[in-house]
Design an enzyme around this catalytic site. Structure first.
Site, mmCIF file in Angstrom:
data_model
loop_
_atom_site.group_PDB
_atom_site.id
_atom_site.type_symbol
_atom_site.label_atom_id
_atom_site.label_comp_id
_atom_site.label_asym_id
_atom_site.label_seq_id
_atom_site.Cartn_x
_atom_site.Cartn_y
_atom_site.Cartn_z
ATOM 1 N N HIS A 56 -2.298 -0.452 -12.927
ATOM 2 C CA HIS A 56 -1.593 -0.440 -11.642
ATOM 3 C C HIS A 56 -1.570 0.976 -11.042
ATOM 4 O O HIS A 56 -0.645 1.746 -11.261
ATOM 5 C CB HIS A 56 -0.166 -0.955 -11.879
ATOM 6 C CG HIS A 56 0.542 -1.376 -10.632
ATOM 7 N ND1 HIS A 56 1.374 -2.463 -10.581
ATOM 8 C CD2 HIS A 56 0.539 -0.860 -9.379
ATOM 9 C CE1 HIS A 56 1.863 -2.591 -9.359
ATOM 10 N NE2 HIS A 56 1.370 -1.624 -8.602
ATOM 11 N N HIS A 58 -2.366 3.220 -7.361
ATOM 12 C CA HIS A 58 -2.702 3.237 -5.936
ATOM 13 C C HIS A 58 -3.497 4.508 -5.655
ATOM 14 O O HIS A 58 -2.963 5.613 -5.762
ATOM 15 C CB HIS A 58 -1.438 3.195 -5.075
ATOM 16 C CG HIS A 58 -0.661 1.916 -5.234
ATOM 17 N ND1 HIS A 58 -0.958 0.768 -4.520
ATOM 18 C CD2 HIS A 58 0.387 1.593 -6.040
ATOM 19 C CE1 HIS A 58 -0.121 -0.200 -4.879
ATOM 20 N NE2 HIS A 58 0.703 0.270 -5.798
ATOM 21 N N LEU A 59 -4.775 4.345 -5.320
ATOM 22 C CA LEU A 59 -5.621 5.518 -5.075
ATOM 23 C C LEU A 59 -5.744 5.847 -3.592
ATOM 24 O O LEU A 59 -6.283 6.877 -3.233
ATOM 25 C CB LEU A 59 -7.006 5.318 -5.695
ATOM 26 C CG LEU A 59 -7.032 5.318 -7.230
ATOM 27 C CD1 LEU A 59 -8.458 5.137 -7.746
ATOM 28 C CD2 LEU A 59 -6.435 6.602 -7.804
ATOM 29 N N ASN A 90 -4.155 -2.706 -1.819
ATOM 30 C CA ASN A 90 -3.477 -2.497 -0.531
ATOM 31 C C ASN A 90 -3.896 -1.200 0.151
ATOM 32 O O ASN A 90 -3.084 -0.360 0.490
ATOM 33 C CB ASN A 90 -1.956 -2.563 -0.687
ATOM 34 C CG ASN A 90 -1.405 -1.468 -1.580
ATOM 35 O OD1 ASN A 90 -2.131 -0.884 -2.373
ATOM 36 N ND2 ASN A 90 -0.124 -1.199 -1.446
ATOM 37 N N HIS A 228 5.139 -4.499 -12.756
ATOM 38 C CA HIS A 228 6.385 -3.702 -12.769
ATOM 39 C C HIS A 228 7.677 -4.502 -12.946
ATOM 40 O O HIS A 228 8.506 -4.578 -12.044
ATOM 41 C CB HIS A 228 6.485 -2.801 -11.547
ATOM 42 C CG HIS A 228 6.030 -3.393 -10.232
ATOM 43 N ND1 HIS A 228 6.516 -4.585 -9.765
ATOM 44 C CD2 HIS A 228 5.151 -2.948 -9.297
ATOM 45 C CE1 HIS A 228 5.946 -4.841 -8.597
ATOM 46 N NE2 HIS A 228 5.117 -3.867 -8.297
ATOM 47 N N ASN A 274 9.640 0.474 -5.277
ATOM 48 C CA ASN A 274 9.747 -0.974 -5.182
ATOM 49 C C ASN A 274 9.014 -1.640 -6.341
ATOM 50 O O ASN A 274 7.810 -1.473 -6.455
ATOM 51 C CB ASN A 274 9.155 -1.459 -3.850
ATOM 52 C CG ASN A 274 9.462 -2.919 -3.590
ATOM 53 O OD1 ASN A 274 10.324 -3.502 -4.225
ATOM 54 N ND2 ASN A 274 8.725 -3.518 -2.670
ATOM 55 N N ASP A 301 2.107 2.308 -11.660
ATOM 56 C CA ASP A 301 2.414 2.108 -10.230
ATOM 57 C C ASP A 301 2.358 3.446 -9.492
ATOM 58 O O ASP A 301 3.148 3.700 -8.568
ATOM 59 C CB ASP A 301 3.764 1.415 -10.026
ATOM 60 C CG ASP A 301 3.897 0.819 -8.618
ATOM 61 O OD1 ASP A 301 2.936 0.921 -7.833
ATOM 62 O OD2 ASP A 301 4.979 0.267 -8.314
ATOM 63 N N HIS A 305 2.448 9.609 -1.752
ATOM 64 C CA HIS A 305 2.874 9.538 -0.354
ATOM 65 C C HIS A 305 2.907 10.937 0.258
ATOM 66 O O HIS A 305 3.230 11.916 -0.425
ATOM 67 C CB HIS A 305 4.255 8.905 -0.231
ATOM 68 C CG HIS A 305 4.266 7.425 -0.432
ATOM 69 N ND1 HIS A 305 3.536 6.565 0.374
ATOM 70 C CD2 HIS A 305 4.878 6.650 -1.344
ATOM 71 C CE1 HIS A 305 3.725 5.322 -0.040
ATOM 72 N NE2 HIS A 305 4.525 5.346 -1.093
ATOM 73 N N PRO A 319 8.339 3.421 -0.238
ATOM 74 C CA PRO A 319 8.652 3.349 -1.657
ATOM 75 C C PRO A 319 7.465 3.791 -2.513
ATOM 76 O O PRO A 319 6.314 3.553 -2.133
ATOM 77 C CB PRO A 319 8.945 1.861 -1.865
ATOM 78 C CG PRO A 319 8.159 1.167 -0.805
ATOM 79 C CD PRO A 319 8.058 2.119 0.361
HETATM 80 ZN ZN LIG Z 1 4.260 -3.695 -6.459
#
Ligand SMILES: [Zn+2]
EC number: 3.5.2.3
Lengths: 427, 310
Positions: A56, A58-59, A90, A228, A274, A301, A305, A319
Site C-alpha cells: 500500500h 501512494h507514489l 488513485n 489499513h 484516513n 499507506d 502531500h 489525509p
Molecule cells: Zn485507503
C-alpha cells in the site's frame, strides 16, 4: 555484477553471526565464506531479513509529481528496507486501464531501486459504478486491485469484482469505509473529536463494510484483502471470518500501531489520516491482532502531500502521512520492543505475508542458499531522529518529526544488487 | 491572556475577571452620550469572517470602536478571503499589516488555533469568534454575563442547554465556562443531537425537557439549523417542537425567577414560542447588549491589561 559478502550478519536475528555470499543475484553460501574480489558489507551482527514488501504505497505519479515521483518514492522505499511496493491506483489519470499501469511498471523498472507493482482500480475512475477492465490489466501484470481512497461501497459491484477476480488469480483490496456513515468525517468518532468539534468517523463505518465484504468473499469463494485496519471491531470480524474459512487477509499501518487520536489536540493536520487515528485501546488490539496473525501484515499507506495541502486548517487538509522510511522503526518500537514479535515475526509481517498475498514468487523468500538475494539488513540497536526534510520523498509530511526511533536499515539488496546502504541510495 | 480560543480549561478567576470588567464597563457607559473610552487608542483590531454573521461581527466592531481601537473588517465576499487565498497566507498578511488582534470566524473547527500558531512570531492576539462545531467563547461569556445579571452567582445554579448540542459551538463553550463557574449543566436533546462520549462531560444528560423545567434556574435554547431537518437527526420540525420547543405551557413549568436565553437567530414557533421570546423572562436582547461589553472586556484583557501587569 561482482560477488558480495555480507560479513557477520544474523539471519532472522538468530544464532551467531555468519557470512552470506551473494553471487549472480542469489544467495550462494551461508557460513564462513571467502571469495576473491568480492565486495564486503560489514554487518557487525546486524539482523538479516528478506526484503520488505509494501502492499500500500501512494507514489503520486502520474499527476502529483510535485509531491512524489516513482523515482523519489522508490528511493524512499529502498532506504526503508523495501524491495517491492504496490503503487495505488488513485493517480491522475487513474490507473484503471492497461496504459497507465504499464507506464507505472515501466517507470519502476527504469528507476530500478525496488520492484514497482501497479495496483489497478476496481472501478472506472474509482467511481464505484462500473468495473474497470480487470482482465486486461491482470494480463499486463497487475496482481492487486483497489479503489483505495474510496470504498467500493455498492454491494453488487463488490460482489462482481470478487467473483470476476477469481478467474484472474488476483486479490481485491478494499478501503473499508461506508460512505454514508462518514459524510464530512474529520476524525475518529469519540470523546476527542466531540471535544474538538470535529465531525466523527465512526468505527462502525469500517467494521460494517469489512463484515459485508467477508461475507461476500466467502459467498463468492474469492480472495479479499482489507486495507489499513484501524478498529477493534474489525479485528474481531477478521478473526471470526477467518475461522469460518474466508480467504481474507488484512494489513495495518505503522501509524495505527503507534498513534492515537490524542494527537489531534493541536489541530495539526500532519496527524490527519484516513482511516483516522483511533484510541489507545484500538492500538493495543491492533498490535495483538498483528502478533497473532489475525492481521496478516504491515503496509505503510505512504501518502506524500504538498506543504499547502497540510499546513492549513484541519478540515481543508488532505489525509495521509509518509511511511516508507519510518515503517521498520515503528514496527520495532511497537512490536519488537514490546515482545509481541521476534525478528522472524517481523519477516512474516513485513515481507513474507505481503508477498504471498500479492502472489509475488521471488519476494519474501526464505534466507537460504539458492534463494534470491533480495534482503534487508537491520541494525536493531541503532536509534535515529526523524527529519522529514531529509527523507528521499519530495513531501515531508511525517507525524514522527523530531521523534527518536529505534532500529535502522543498514543495507537493502534487490536480487543481489545493493540499492541502499548506510542511509544513502547506492550508486 | 494572549488569545481567547476556547473556554475549555479556563481559569474561573480569569473568567470572573472578564465578567467583572464587562459589568463595570457597562456601568461606566450607561447613560453616557459619548460611549467611547480611550483604552485601546492606536491599537489595530481586524475582524476576519469566513462565515457571515452580522450579529457577531457588528458586536466585535462596536466593542473595538468604543475602546478607541482602529477596527478593520475583512469579510469573505470581495476580499482575498473569498478568492481562495489560504488561511495561512491571510494570517501572514494581517500580521505584516500590523494587526494587534485578529478576530476570526471560520467554518473549520480549530481554525483559530491554527491562526494563533501562524501568528506566533508576530505576537498578534487571536479571538475565536466561532470555529466550526468547536467553540464560540465570547458567546459563552456574554451568556454568563447575562445570567449573572439576572441570577447573581452561578455556583450551584441549574442550567439546561436544549437542542442541537452535537453541532453547537455555543453549547461546547457554555458547558466549559458554566461548569467552571460552578453551575450544574444539563444537556437536553434527542440522542442523535448529542456528541459521542458526552458521558465523560461534566454534565448530566436528559431527553425529557418537561421533567427538567421545574428545577431550572435558566434554560438556554440552541439554534436548530435547517439542514439538520434533512439529515435524519429528528423526524420533523413538528416533532422537534413538541419534544424540545419552549412553548408557553412549558414556560409555566419553570420557576418564577428562571431565565430564558437564545443565541439567535431564533426559529420562532419551532425552538421557541413567540410569546416566550417576547416575555420578560427571556433575556435575549440583554444577551446582545452584554455581548458588546463582554467583547470590550475581552479586548481589554488581551490588549491593555497585560501591559499594565507586565
Ligand atoms: Zn485507503
Amino acid at each position: 555484477m561482482n560477488p558480495l559478502i555480507l560479513r557477520g550478519v544474523r539471519p532472522y536475528g538468530e544464532g551467531d553471526p555468519v557470512d552470506v555470499l551473494v553471487r549472480d543475484g542469489v544467495i550462494a553460501a551461508i557460513g564462513s565464506v571467502a571469495e576473491e574480489g568480492a565486495e564486503v558489507v560489514d554487518g557487525n551482527g546486524a539482523v538479516l531479513l528478506p526484503g520488505f514488501v509494501d502492499l500500500h504505497t501512494h507514489l503520486r505519479e502520474p499527476g502529483r509529481e510535485d509531491t512524489e515521483t516513482i523515482a523519489t518514492g522508490s528511493a524512499a522505499a529502498a532506504l526503508g528496507g523495501y524491495t517491492a511496493v504496490f503503487a495505488m491506483a488513485n493517480t491522475n489519470p487513474v490507473a484503471d486501464n492497461e496504459v497507465v499501469v504499464a507506464h507505472v511498471a515501466r517507470r519502476g523498472r527504469e528507476v530500478g531501486l525496488v520492484d514497482v507493482h501497479p495496483v489497478g482500480a476496481v472501478t472506472v475512475g474509482l467511481e464505484g459504478v462500473k468495473l474497470a477492465e480487470l482482465g486486461t490489466m491482470a494480463k499486463a501484470g497487475v496482481r492487486v486491485f483497489s479503489d483505495d481512497g474510496h470504498c467500493v461501497h455498492d454491494p453488487l459491484i463488490m460482489r462482481r469484482a470478487l467473483e470476476y477476480s477469481k478467474a484472474l488469480d488476483v486479490v481485491v483490496a478494499q478501503h473499508a469505509e461506508e460512505p454514508r456513515l462518514t459524510v464530512g468525517a474529520q476524525a475518529h468518532e469519540g470523546e476527542q473529536a466531540s471535544r474538538l468539534g470535529l465531525q466523527g468517523w465512526p468505527a462502525a463505518a469500517e467494521e460494517s463494510i469489512v463484515t459485508r465484504d467477508c461475507l461476500l468473499a466467502l459467498h463468492a469463494g474469492a480472495r479479499l484483502h482489507v486495507c489499513h485496519v484501524s478498529t477493534t471491531g474489525t479485528a474481531d470480524v477478521l478473526r471470526w471470518a477467518k475461522a469460518r474459512g474466508t480467504e481474507v487477509s488484512a494489513e495495518v499501518t505503522p501509524h495505527h500501531l503507534l498513534l492515537t487520536d490524542e494527537r489531534l489536540a493541536t489541530y495539526d493536520p500532519v496527524n490527519k489520516v484516513n482511516p483516522p487515528l483511533r484510541t489507545a485501546a484500538d492500538v493495543e488490539v491492533l498490535r495483538r491482532a498483528l502478533a497473532e496473525g489475525v492481521i496478516d501484515c504491515v503496509a505503510t499507506d505512504h501518502a506524500p502531500h504538498a506543504v499547502q495541502d497540510k499546513d492549513c486548517e484541519w478540515s481543508a487538509a488532505r489525509p495521509g502521512m509518509l511511511g516508507l522510511q519510518t515503517a521498520l522503526s515503528i514496527v520495532v518500537e511497537t512490536m519488537v520492543r514490546t515482545g509481541l514479535l521476534d525478528w522472524r515475526g517481523v519477516a512474516r509481517v513485513m515481507s513474507e505475508r505481503p508477498a504471498e498475498i500479492a502472489g509475488l514468487p521471488d519476494q519474501g523468500r526464505p534466507i537460504e542458499v539458492g534463494e534470491p538475494a533480495t534482503l534487508t539488513l537491520v541494525d536493531p540497536d541503532a536509534t535515529w531522529t526523524v527529519r522529514g526534510a531529509e527523507f528521499a520523498s519530495i513531501a515531508a509530511n511525517t507525524p514522527f518529526e523530531g521523534m527518536e526511533l529505534p532500529g535502522a536499515v543498514v543495507a537493502t539488496l534487490l536480487r543481489g544488487r545493493v540499492t541502499a546502504r548506510g542511509g544513502r541510495i547506492a550508486e | 491572556m494572549k488569545h481567547l480560543l476556547t473556554t475549555e480549561g479556563i481559569d474561573p478567576a480569569q473568567a470572573t475577571a472578564i465578567l467583572d470588567t464587562a459589568a463595570s464597563l457597562k456601568q461606566a457607559l450607561e447613560g453616557r452620550e459619548v460611549r467611547k473610552l480611550p483604552t485601546l487608542r492606536g491599537r489595530t483590531v481586524i475582524t476576519v469572517f469566513y462565515e457571515n454573521s452580522t450579529r457577531t461581527r457588528v458586536s466585535f466592531e462596536i466593542a473595538g470602536k468604543w475602546m478607541s481601537a482602529d477596527v478593520v473588517n475583512v469579510s469573505s465576499s470581495g476580499s482575498s478571503v473569498g478568492k481562495g487565498e489560504s488561511l495561512r497566507d491571510t494570517a501572514l498578511t494581517l500580521a505584516a499589516a500590523g494587526a494587534d488582534c485578529v478576530i476570526v470566524r471560520h467554518p473549520a473547527s480549530g481554525a483559530a488555533h491554527r491562526l494563533a500558531g501562524w501568528l506566533r512570531e508576530a505576537g498578534t492576539s487571536v479571538v475565536n469568534a466561532g470555529d466550526g462545531m468547536h467553540e464560540h467563547p465570547t458567546q459563552a461569556l456574554l451568556d454568563a454575563a447575562t445570567l449573572r445579571e439576572r441570577l447573581g452567582e452561578l455556583r450551584g445554579r441549574r442550567i439546561a442547554i436544549v437542542g442541537d448540542v452535537l453541532h453547537s459551538r455555543v453549547a461546547r463553550s457554555n458547558v466549559h465556562l458554566l461548569t467552571a463557574l460552578g453551575a450544574d449543566v444539563t444537556l437536553v436533546a434527542p440522542p442523535t443531537l448529542l456528541p459521542t462520549g458526552v458521558a465523560s462531560w461534566p454534565v448530566t444528560v436528559s431527553h425529557e425537557l418537561d421533567a427538567e423545567l421545574p428545577s431550572l434556574d435558566a434554560v438556554m435554547l440552541l439554534r436548530v439549523q435547517a439542514e439538520r431537518m434533512h439529515g435524519g437527526f429528528f423526524p420533523s420540525a413538528r416533532e422537534y417542537s413538541i419534544a424540545y420547543g419552549l412553548s408557553e405551557r412549558r414556560l409555566k413549568l419553570l420557576p418564577e425567577h428562571a431565565v430564558v436565553l437564545h443565541p439567535g437567530p431564533m426559529l420562532r414557533g419551532m425552538e421557541i414560542a413567540s410569546a416566550v421570546a417576547d416575555s420578560p423572562r427571556a433575556a435575549i436582547t440583554d444577551q446582545v447588549r452584554n455581548g458588546v461589553h463582554v467583547r470590550m472586556a475581552v479586548l481589554y484583557h488581551l490588549l491593555a491589561h497585560e501591559e499594565e501587569t507586565a
